[in-house]
Design an enzyme around this catalytic site. Structure first.
Site, PDB file in Angstrom:
ATOM      1  N   ARG A   1     -52.228  19.305  66.565  1.00 53.87           N
ATOM      2  CA  ARG A   1     -52.225  20.060  65.307  1.00 53.87           C
ATOM      3  C   ARG A   1     -50.839  20.006  64.661  1.00 53.87           C
ATOM      4  NH1 ARG A   1     -49.057  24.537  63.128  1.00 53.87           N
ATOM      5  NH2 ARG A   1     -50.319  25.517  61.492  1.00 53.87           N
ATOM      6  N   VAL A   2     -50.798  19.813  63.360  1.00 53.86           N
ATOM      7  CA  VAL A   2     -49.549  19.800  62.610  1.00 53.86           C
ATOM      8  C   VAL A   2     -49.710  20.709  61.397  1.00 53.86           C
ATOM      9  CG1 VAL A   2     -47.871  18.389  61.374  1.00 53.86           C
ATOM     10  CG2 VAL A   2     -49.061  17.440  63.350  1.00 53.86           C
ATOM     11  N   GLY A   3     -48.733  21.563  61.159  1.00 53.62           N
ATOM     12  CA  GLY A   3     -48.763  22.443  60.002  1.00 53.62           C
ATOM     13  C   GLY A   3     -47.966  21.874  58.841  1.00 53.62           C
ATOM     14  N   ASP A   4     -47.451  22.743  58.011  1.00 49.13           N
ATOM     15  CA  ASP A   4     -46.770  22.309  56.781  1.00 49.13           C
ATOM     16  C   ASP A   4     -45.354  21.795  57.017  1.00 49.13           C
ATOM     17  OD1 ASP A   4     -46.118  25.209  57.351  1.00 49.13           O
ATOM     18  OD2 ASP A   4     -44.722  24.847  55.701  1.00 49.13           O
TER      19      ASP A   4
ATOM     20  N   THR B   1     -41.165  28.968  61.713  1.00 45.40           N
ATOM     21  CA  THR B   1     -40.393  27.748  61.452  1.00 45.40           C
ATOM     22  C   THR B   1     -38.974  28.091  61.013  1.00 45.40           C
ATOM     23  OG1 THR B   1     -42.393  26.636  60.722  1.00 45.40           O
ATOM     24  CG2 THR B   1     -40.295  25.677  60.007  1.00 45.40           C
TER      25      THR B   1
ATOM     26  N   LEU C   1     -48.182  30.451  57.879  1.00 45.92           N
ATOM     27  CA  LEU C   1     -49.384  29.723  58.275  1.00 45.92           C
ATOM     28  C   LEU C   1     -49.454  28.416  57.496  1.00 45.92           C
ATOM     29  CD1 LEU C   1     -51.941  29.665  59.974  1.00 45.92           C
ATOM     30  CD2 LEU C   1     -53.129  30.811  58.094  1.00 45.92           C
TER      31      LEU C   1
END
Length: 324
Positions: free
Chosen positions: A178-181, A150, A203
Site C-alpha cells: 500500500r502507498v499513500g499520498d 508523515t 489519510l
C-alpha cells in the site's frame, strides 16, 4: 530571506540542525535532506524511518519523495525495505533523466547499487506496538489502521531556491504494498521556486483525491497568502469529500512561499508544525480550528517535553484482558 516549515513536532530537532545550513547560505536541498534524515534515524518516532510501524505482515515499508522547485526534478521511492534513509534515495533518483520513481524490490536494488546504508528497520519497540495492536483488535473490534504522521517539509534558501520532501512508513498495519499520498508529486508534496511549496500529512487515500499540495501552490500563484491557500484547499477538499462520500479522513498541510511567508491548516485538533526563518528563529506551533480558519499558538515547554516523553515511554507486551 530563507526558511523552512515542517509537519509535526517530531521535525523539530532536524529543522534546528538544518537552520544552521540555511543560515550559512547552503542549499535548500541539503537542508531538507538532513532535516528529514534526523527524523528517519530517531527510533521513537513510529511513523517514519527506523522504528516506523509495520504493515499487516510485520514488514516496514517506507515511502519518500524529493522535489526541486527550480528544475522540477523529482524522485520517489515506494514500499522500500531495509534502507536507512529513503529521503536520500529519493533525492538521488531526482537527478536521473528517467526512472525517477522506484518501488519495492526495484527501489531496494537501486539503493544497494548506489551504496546507501542497508539496515533492518523493524525495531523491537515496533514489534511490541504490532503485538499490542493485535490484542486491542481482538478485545475492542478496532480497525487495524492507525498512525500516519508523515514528516513533510518545504525549504527556501538564501539563493531563492525551494525544495520539498516527505518520508513515512505509512498506515500502521497497511496492506503489503500500500502507498499513500506522500511519495506522489502534487498530492504529498509540490514546490515551485517562483511561487512556493506545500506538503501534506494524514489519510493519503483522501489527500490524493484533491491533489492537495499542488492545489495549495496553485492558490498561492493566484496571489493567496500561504495561510489562506492552506485553509481554502484543505477545507474545500474536506467539504467535497463529505458531500460526495459522507466522510473525510484526517488532513493536515503546511506551506511556504518564495518570500518566506508560511501557513498551515488541519481538520484535526492535535496537529503541530515547526517553522524556522531568518527573522523568527525556530518555533513549534500547535493548531486549533475555528470554522474555516486556523488559530496557531506557540507550544510551551511543558507540551514539548511531554510530546517527547510520551513517545519514549517504555512499552510492555500486553496479554488479552490487560488494560493498556
Amino acid at each position: 530571506m530563507w526558511g523552512m516549515i515542517a509537519t509535526w513536532r517530531m521535525a523539530l530537532e532536524g529543522v534546528e540542525q538544518s537552520r544552521t545550513l540555511l543560515a550559512n547560505h547552503q542549499s535548500a536541498g541539503d537542508a531538507i535532506e538532513e532535516a528529514i534524515k534526523a527524523v528517519e534515524d530517531f527510533p521513537y518516532y513510529k511513523s517514519v524511518g527506523y522504528g516506523g510501524l509495520p504493515n499487516e505482515e510485520m514488514e516496514v515499508e517506507l515511502d519518500a519523495a524529493y522535489m526541486d522547485g527550480t528544475s522540477f526534478d523529482f524522485g520517489a521511492v515506494c514500499a522500500l525495505k531495509d534502507v536507512a534513509n529513503p529521503i536520500s534515495v529519493a533525492r538521488k533518483l531526482s537527478k536521473q533523466a528517467v526512472n525517477n520513481v522506484l518501488v519495492d524490490q526495484g527501489a531496494k536494488a537501486y539503493a544497494q547499487k548506489e551504496g546507501f546504508e542497508q539496515k533492518e528497520m523493524l525495531t523491537d519497540r515496533a514489534k511490541i506496538h504490532y503485538h499490542n495492536r493485535l490484542v486491542d483488535m481482538k478485545q475492542e473490534q478496532l480497525v487495524p489502521y492507525a498512525g500516519h504522521d508523515t514528516v513533510g517539509m518545504v525549504a527556501l534558501d538564501a539563493h531563492g531556491q525551494m525544495v520539498a520532501g516527505t518520508s513515512t512508513s505509512g498506515l500502521f498495519m497497511k496492506k503489503k504494498g500500500r502507498v499513500g499520498d506522500s511519495p506522489f508529486i502534487g498530492s504529498g508534496l509540490y514546490v515551485d521556486s517562483q511561487i512556493g511549496g506545500a506538503s501534506a500529512t494524514g489519510l493519503g487515500e483522501d489527500i490524493m483525491k484533491g491533489i492537495l499540495s499542488y492545489e495549495i501552490v496553485r492558490l498561492m500563484k493566484e496571489g493567496k497568502h500561504p495561510q489562506e491557500a492552506c485553509e481554502i484547499a484543505t477545507f474545500s477538499l474536506e467539504q467535497e469529500l463529505i458531500a460526495r462520500r459522507g466522510q473525510a479522513g484526517d488532513i493536515s498541510v503546511v506551506a511556504m512561499d518564495h518570500q518566506g511567508r508560511w501557513g498551515s491548516a488541519s481538520t484535526i485538533d492535535n496537529f503541530s508544525f515547526v517553522v524556522t526563518t531568518e527573522t523568527e528563529g525556530t518555533v513549534v506551533y500547535r493548531t486549533k480550528r475555528d470554522g474555516q480558519r486556523m488559530e496557531h499558538s506557540v507550544a510551551d515547554q511543558e507540551w514539548l517535553d511531554r510530546y517527547l516523553a510520551d513517545r519514549m515511554q517504555p512499552l510492555v507486551v500486553r496479554k488479552e484482558g490487560e488494560d493498556e
